[in-house]
Design a protein around this motif. Structure first.
Motif, short mmCIF file in Angstrom:
data_model
loop_
_atom_site.label_atom_id
_atom_site.label_comp_id
_atom_site.label_asym_id
_atom_site.label_seq_id
_atom_site.Cartn_x
_atom_site.Cartn_y
_atom_site.Cartn_z
N TYR A 1 -2.30 36.77 32.36
CA TYR A 1 -2.28 37.43 33.83
C TYR A 1 -1.15 38.46 34.24
CZ TYR A 1 -5.97 37.31 37.35
OH TYR A 1 -7.10 37.55 38.17
N PRO A 2 -0.20 39.06 33.54
CA PRO A 2 0.51 39.98 34.20
C PRO A 2 -0.13 41.22 34.90
CG PRO A 2 0.88 40.19 31.88
CD PRO A 2 -0.02 38.94 32.17
N MET A 3 0.46 41.26 35.96
CA MET A 3 -0.29 42.48 36.87
C MET A 3 -0.54 43.66 35.97
SD MET A 3 0.28 45.58 38.65
CE MET A 3 1.97 45.53 39.16
N GLN A 4 0.41 44.09 35.12
CA GLN A 4 0.50 45.27 34.29
C GLN A 4 -0.66 45.45 33.36
OE1 GLN A 4 3.06 43.42 34.84
NE2 GLN A 4 4.69 44.69 35.95
N LEU A 5 -1.05 43.99 32.79
CA LEU A 5 -2.17 44.10 31.88
C LEU A 5 -3.53 44.01 32.74
CD1 LEU A 5 -3.38 43.84 29.26
CD2 LEU A 5 -2.81 41.37 29.10
N ARG A 6 -3.48 42.96 33.61
CA ARG A 6 -4.71 42.60 34.49
C ARG A 6 -5.19 43.70 35.22
NH1 ARG A 6 -8.68 41.99 36.11
NH2 ARG A 6 -9.67 40.06 36.94
N LYS A 7 -4.59 44.58 35.35
CA LYS A 7 -5.06 45.82 36.26
C LYS A 7 -6.20 46.62 35.45
CE LYS A 7 -1.35 48.89 35.79
NZ LYS A 7 -0.09 49.80 36.49
N HIS A 8 -6.07 46.46 34.23
CA HIS A 8 -6.94 46.99 33.10
C HIS A 8 -7.82 46.13 32.59
CE1 HIS A 8 -3.99 50.56 33.35
NE2 HIS A 8 -3.15 49.82 33.01
N SER A 9 -8.92 45.83 33.46
CA SER A 9 -9.91 44.83 33.34
C SER A 9 -10.27 44.71 31.94
CB SER A 9 -10.97 44.81 34.29
OG SER A 9 -10.46 44.62 35.33
N ASN A 10 -10.92 45.88 31.39
CA ASN A 10 -11.55 45.69 29.95
C ASN A 10 -10.39 45.36 28.89
OD1 ASN A 10 -13.93 46.42 30.92
ND2 ASN A 10 -13.60 48.56 30.64
N LEU A 11 -9.16 46.04 29.11
CA LEU A 11 -8.32 45.70 28.18
C LEU A 11 -7.63 44.25 28.07
CD1 LEU A 11 -6.12 46.26 25.94
CD2 LEU A 11 -4.66 47.11 28.04
N TRP A 12 -7.59 43.74 29.38
CA TRP A 12 -7.20 42.18 29.54
C TRP A 12 -8.24 41.49 28.84
CZ3 TRP A 12 -9.61 38.79 33.09
CH2 TRP A 12 -9.44 37.25 33.06
N VAL A 13 -9.50 41.56 29.00
CA VAL A 13 -10.53 40.80 28.65
C VAL A 13 -10.35 40.84 26.94
CG1 VAL A 13 -13.20 40.57 28.17
CG2 VAL A 13 -12.09 40.84 30.30
N ASN A 14 -10.27 41.96 26.35
CA ASN A 14 -10.27 42.27 24.75
C ASN A 14 -9.09 41.36 24.38
OD1 ASN A 14 -12.56 43.53 24.64
ND2 ASN A 14 -11.55 45.59 25.04
N VAL A 15 -7.91 41.34 25.09
CA VAL A 15 -6.63 40.87 24.74
C VAL A 15 -7.03 39.29 24.37
CG1 VAL A 15 -4.47 39.87 25.05
CG2 VAL A 15 -5.16 42.45 25.31
N VAL A 16 -7.55 38.80 25.58
CA VAL A 16 -7.96 37.55 25.64
C VAL A 16 -8.78 36.90 24.39
CG1 VAL A 16 -9.23 35.36 26.85
CG2 VAL A 16 -7.63 37.10 28.23
N ILE A 17 -9.88 37.76 24.26
CA ILE A 17 -10.69 37.49 23.11
C ILE A 17 -10.15 37.63 21.72
CG2 ILE A 17 -12.87 38.41 21.92
CD1 ILE A 17 -13.72 39.41 24.69
N VAL A 18 -9.31 38.54 21.61
CA VAL A 18 -8.53 38.79 20.36
C VAL A 18 -7.97 37.43 20.13
CG1 VAL A 18 -6.99 40.09 18.92
CG2 VAL A 18 -8.93 41.15 20.21
N ILE A 19 -7.04 37.01 21.04
CA ILE A 19 -6.00 35.90 20.67
C ILE A 19 -6.99 34.77 20.58
CG2 ILE A 19 -4.34 34.58 21.97
CD1 ILE A 19 -3.13 36.99 23.09
N SER A 20 -8.19 34.75 21.31
CA SER A 20 -8.88 33.36 21.06
C SER A 20 -9.30 33.40 19.75
CB SER A 20 -10.19 33.40 22.07
OG SER A 20 -9.53 33.47 23.31
N ILE A 21 -9.74 34.53 19.25
CA ILE A 21 -10.37 34.43 17.83
C ILE A 21 -9.20 34.25 16.60
CG2 ILE A 21 -11.54 35.98 16.23
CD1 ILE A 21 -13.22 37.27 18.57
N ALA A 22 -8.20 34.82 17.14
CA ALA A 22 -7.01 34.60 15.85
C ALA A 22 -6.67 33.27 16.18
CB ALA A 22 -6.00 35.45 16.50
N GLY A 23 -6.61 32.54 17.19
CA GLY A 23 -6.28 31.11 17.29
C GLY A 23 -7.16 30.33 16.49
#
Length: 225
Positions: A203-225
């Motif tokens: 949730y760092p502000m620099q990433l979270r302020k870009h909502s779509n990018l933040w969601v995709n990062v969370v999804i990709v890391i979850s799938i990779a895990g």
């Protein structure tokens, strides 16, 4: 044989990296069990609210209807105290808001830094009478920071950031359009949330302020895990 060895090594080191991420997720989750993300609770808001001076109301709602320029229907009408004065807060169907003072019928244009300091002073005096000797300090006008990245604040930006100079290290975030105190944070909350929610939610502000990018990062890391 080389392909198999490459596959083994890739899986091993990828697993080590992901295991470190899982450890951070687990540890930060423990922190979040004891320290919640900063927010202004309803109890805090009520405790800090100023008394409504009903005798000062000289303008009825019917008197101000001609001033309402929005074509949207009024969804909600609140009577509140702002800067020690009674005021109507009108919320329209498009979620826009207008503040009209109930003592003289004037429409609030915007909240200046000096107004934000007065609002913070009243907040401090009402919520903690022992802090009345500590003068609030205007810190900055900001679009967002780590604790105000939530999209629900967009209609109130820019936000006035005011420190209360109390023992808790309290900082208030005040709407520039309505004068409402939207969020309070304390030094204890801010410190622990850097190693709690900020890591756990990625949730760092620099990433979270870009909502779509933040969601995709969370999804990709979850799938990779």
């Amino acid at each position: 044989m080389n392909f198999k060895r490459t596959l083994y090594l890739t899986h091993r080191w990828f697993g080590i990296v992901m295991s470190m991420i899982f450890f951070l997720w687990f540890a930060s989750g423990i922190v979040m069990l004891y320290v919640e993300y900063p927010e202004l609770t309803e109890r805090e808001r009520v405790n800090a609210a100023s008394l409504l001076e009903l005798k000062a109301i000289n303008t009825s709602f019917s008197d101000i209807q001609d001033q309402i320029l929005s074509e949207s229907a009024i969804n909600q009408l609140d009577l509140l105290s702002l800067l020690g004065r009674p005021a109507y807060k009108l919320t329209f169907a498009d979620n826009s808001k207008t503040i009209i003072y109930a003592d003289n019928g004037n429409t609030l244009k915007d909240i200046q830094p000096s107004d934000a300091e007065k609002i913070a002073t009243l907040y401090a005096q009402n919520s903690d009478p022992t802090s009345q000797n500590n003068a609030p300090e205007y810190l900055a006008s900001i679009e967002m920071d780590q604790w105000t990245v939530y999209g629900g604040f967009n209609e109130h930006r820019p936000l006035h950031k005011v420190g209360l100079n109390n023992t808790k290290g309290t900082i208030l975030y005040i709407s520039s359009s309505t004068g409402e105190v939207l969020r309070d944070t304390h030094s204890y909350e801010r410190m622990w949330n850097w190693v709690g929610s900020t890591i756990h939610w990625i949730y760092p502000m620099q990433l979270r302020k870009h909502s779509n990018l933040w969601v995709n990062v969370v999804i990709v890391i979850s799938i990779a895990g």
